[in-house]
Write a protein that holds these residues in place. Structure first.
Motif, PDB file in Angstrom:
ATOM      1  N   MET A   1      25.194  21.257  -1.101  1.00 44.17           N
ATOM      2  CA  MET A   1      26.003  22.274  -1.743  1.00 44.17           C
ATOM      3  C   MET A   1      27.462  22.086  -1.326  1.00 44.17           C
ATOM      4  N   THR A   2      28.344  22.184  -2.259  1.00 50.68           N
ATOM      5  CA  THR A   2      29.767  22.050  -2.003  1.00 50.68           C
ATOM      6  C   THR A   2      30.323  23.384  -1.509  1.00 50.68           C
ATOM      7  N   THR A   3      31.215  23.323  -0.538  1.00 50.63           N
ATOM      8  CA  THR A   3      31.861  24.520  -0.010  1.00 50.63           C
ATOM      9  C   THR A   3      33.337  24.496  -0.405  1.00 50.63           C
ATOM     10  N   ASP A   4      33.765  25.538  -1.103  1.00 51.10           N
ATOM     11  CA  ASP A   4      35.163  25.676  -1.503  1.00 51.10           C
ATOM     12  C   ASP A   4      35.773  26.855  -0.743  1.00 51.10           C
ATOM     13  N   THR A   5      36.989  26.667  -0.251  1.00 52.46           N
ATOM     14  CA  THR A   5      37.750  27.773   0.332  1.00 52.46           C
ATOM     15  C   THR A   5      39.152  27.726  -0.257  1.00 52.46           C
ATOM     16  N   TYR A   6      39.798  28.879  -0.285  1.00 50.20           N
ATOM     17  CA  TYR A   6      41.130  28.989  -0.867  1.00 50.20           C
ATOM     18  C   TYR A   6      42.060  29.655   0.134  1.00 50.20           C
ATOM     19  N   ARG A   7      43.329  29.244   0.070  1.00 47.85           N
ATOM     20  CA  ARG A   7      44.356  29.890   0.874  1.00 47.85           C
ATOM     21  C   ARG A   7      45.696  29.721   0.151  1.00 47.85           C
ATOM     22  N   VAL A   8      46.614  30.611   0.428  1.00 45.46           N
ATOM     23  CA  VAL A   8      47.977  30.490  -0.103  1.00 45.46           C
ATOM     24  C   VAL A   8      48.836  29.997   1.048  1.00 45.46           C
ATOM     25  N   GLU A   9      49.547  28.913   0.779  1.00 42.80           N
ATOM     26  CA  GLU A   9      50.381  28.302   1.815  1.00 42.80           C
ATOM     27  C   GLU A   9      51.642  27.745   1.163  1.00 42.80           C
ATOM     28  N   GLY A  10      52.784  28.150   1.655  1.00 41.71           N
ATOM     29  CA  GLY A  10      54.041  27.640   1.130  1.00 41.71           C
ATOM     30  C   GLY A  10      54.244  27.918  -0.343  1.00 41.71           C
ATOM     31  N   GLY A  11      53.740  29.045  -0.833  1.00 38.70           N
ATOM     32  CA  GLY A  11      53.907  29.405  -2.237  1.00 38.70           C
ATOM     33  C   GLY A  11      52.943  28.713  -3.174  1.00 38.70           C
ATOM     34  N   ALA A  12      51.927  28.054  -2.646  1.00 38.52           N
ATOM     35  CA  ALA A  12      50.943  27.364  -3.482  1.00 38.52           C
ATOM     36  C   ALA A  12      49.540  27.803  -3.098  1.00 38.52           C
ATOM     37  N   LEU A  13      48.664  27.843  -4.086  1.00 37.94           N
ATOM     38  CA  LEU A  13      47.256  28.116  -3.856  1.00 37.94           C
ATOM     39  C   LEU A  13      46.583  26.784  -3.534  1.00 37.94           C
TER      40      LEU A  13
ATOM     41  N   VAL B   1      37.900  21.610  -0.415  1.00 35.54           N
ATOM     42  CA  VAL B   1      36.521  21.346  -0.823  1.00 35.54           C
ATOM     43  C   VAL B   1      35.848  20.469   0.214  1.00 35.54           C
ATOM     44  N   ILE B   2      34.673  20.885   0.631  1.00 37.44           N
ATOM     45  CA  ILE B   2      33.838  20.075   1.511  1.00 37.44           C
ATOM     46  C   ILE B   2      32.580  19.740   0.714  1.00 37.44           C
ATOM     47  N   PRO B   3      32.526  18.528   0.150  1.00 36.50           N
ATOM     48  CA  PRO B   3      31.358  18.160  -0.660  1.00 36.50           C
ATOM     49  C   PRO B   3      30.138  17.866   0.214  1.00 36.50           C
ATOM     50  N   ARG B   4      28.984  17.906  -0.417  1.00 36.32           N
ATOM     51  CA  ARG B   4      27.755  17.577   0.302  1.00 36.32           C
ATOM     52  C   ARG B   4      27.814  16.150   0.806  1.00 36.32           C
ATOM     53  N   ARG B   5      28.361  15.280  -0.011  1.00 37.00           N
ATOM     54  CA  ARG B   5      28.571  13.877   0.369  1.00 37.00           C
ATOM     55  C   ARG B   5      30.029  13.535   0.124  1.00 37.00           C
ATOM     56  N   GLY B   6      30.508  12.587   0.849  1.00 38.10           N
ATOM     57  CA  GLY B   6      31.892  12.178   0.668  1.00 38.10           C
ATOM     58  C   GLY B   6      32.828  12.899   1.606  1.00 38.10           C
ATOM     59  N   LYS B   7      34.096  12.650   1.394  1.00 40.03           N
ATOM     60  CA  LYS B   7      35.126  13.194   2.276  1.00 40.03           C
ATOM     61  C   LYS B   7      35.681  14.508   1.734  1.00 40.03           C
ATOM     62  N   PRO B   8      36.017  15.441   2.626  1.00 34.03           N
ATOM     63  CA  PRO B   8      36.672  16.677   2.197  1.00 34.03           C
ATOM     64  C   PRO B   8      38.031  16.370   1.548  1.00 34.03           C
ATOM     65  N   TYR B   9      38.439  17.229   0.641  1.00 37.94           N
ATOM     66  CA  TYR B   9      39.732  17.032  -0.026  1.00 37.94           C
ATOM     67  C   TYR B   9      40.345  18.378  -0.360  1.00 37.94           C
ATOM     68  N   GLU B  10      41.624  18.340  -0.708  1.00 40.88           N
ATOM     69  CA  GLU B  10      42.347  19.541  -1.093  1.00 40.88           C
ATOM     70  C   GLU B  10      43.161  19.274  -2.359  1.00 40.88           C
ATOM     71  N   HIS B  11      43.288  20.316  -3.174  1.00 42.15           N
ATOM     72  CA  HIS B  11      44.167  20.294  -4.340  1.00 42.15           C
ATOM     73  C   HIS B  11      44.992  21.571  -4.294  1.00 42.15           C
TER      74      HIS B  11
END
Length: 101
Positions: free
Chosen positions: A1-13, A17-27
């Motif tokens: 299961m993929t885990t998504d979290t959100y935060r506001v930082e420097g005026g951006a949302l 994402v922490i996928p079940r497989r692979g490397k975590p990433y941010e957008h």
């Protein structure tokens, strides 16, 4: 299961994402794009849409529009209807989106 979290930082949302497989990433999504996406969804009324549909009417990168759509879905401002399709959860998506932001 993929885990998504959100935060506001420097005026951006930021969507982390922490996928079940692979490397975590941010957008990230700028506040301006976030507001444009929320307004476009509110203007669509009760029509069903995909993130691609919302982005098509805006001058915004797909990744940013997708972050906004996924955040709005996670916060209950829009609801997933089927597959990758959504619809507004109420009449005031823009206002609800700004409260959640």
């Amino acid at each position: 299961m993929t885990t998504d979290t959100y935060r506001v930082e420097g005026g951006a949302l930021i969507r982390s994402v922490i996928p079940r497989r692979g490397k975590p990433y941010e957008h990230a999504c700028t506040e301006a794009v976030f507001k444009d996406v929320a307004y476009a969804i509110e203007q669509s009324g009760s029509a069903h849409f995909r993130a691609e549909d919302v982005r098509a009417g805006l001058d915004a990168p797909f990744t940013q529009a997708n972050v906004a759509v996924m955040f709005l879905a996670e916060r209950g401002c829009i609801e997933r209807t089927r597959g990758r399709r959504f619809r507004a959860a109420g009449d005031y998506v823009y206002e609800d989106a700004l409260i959640e932001y």
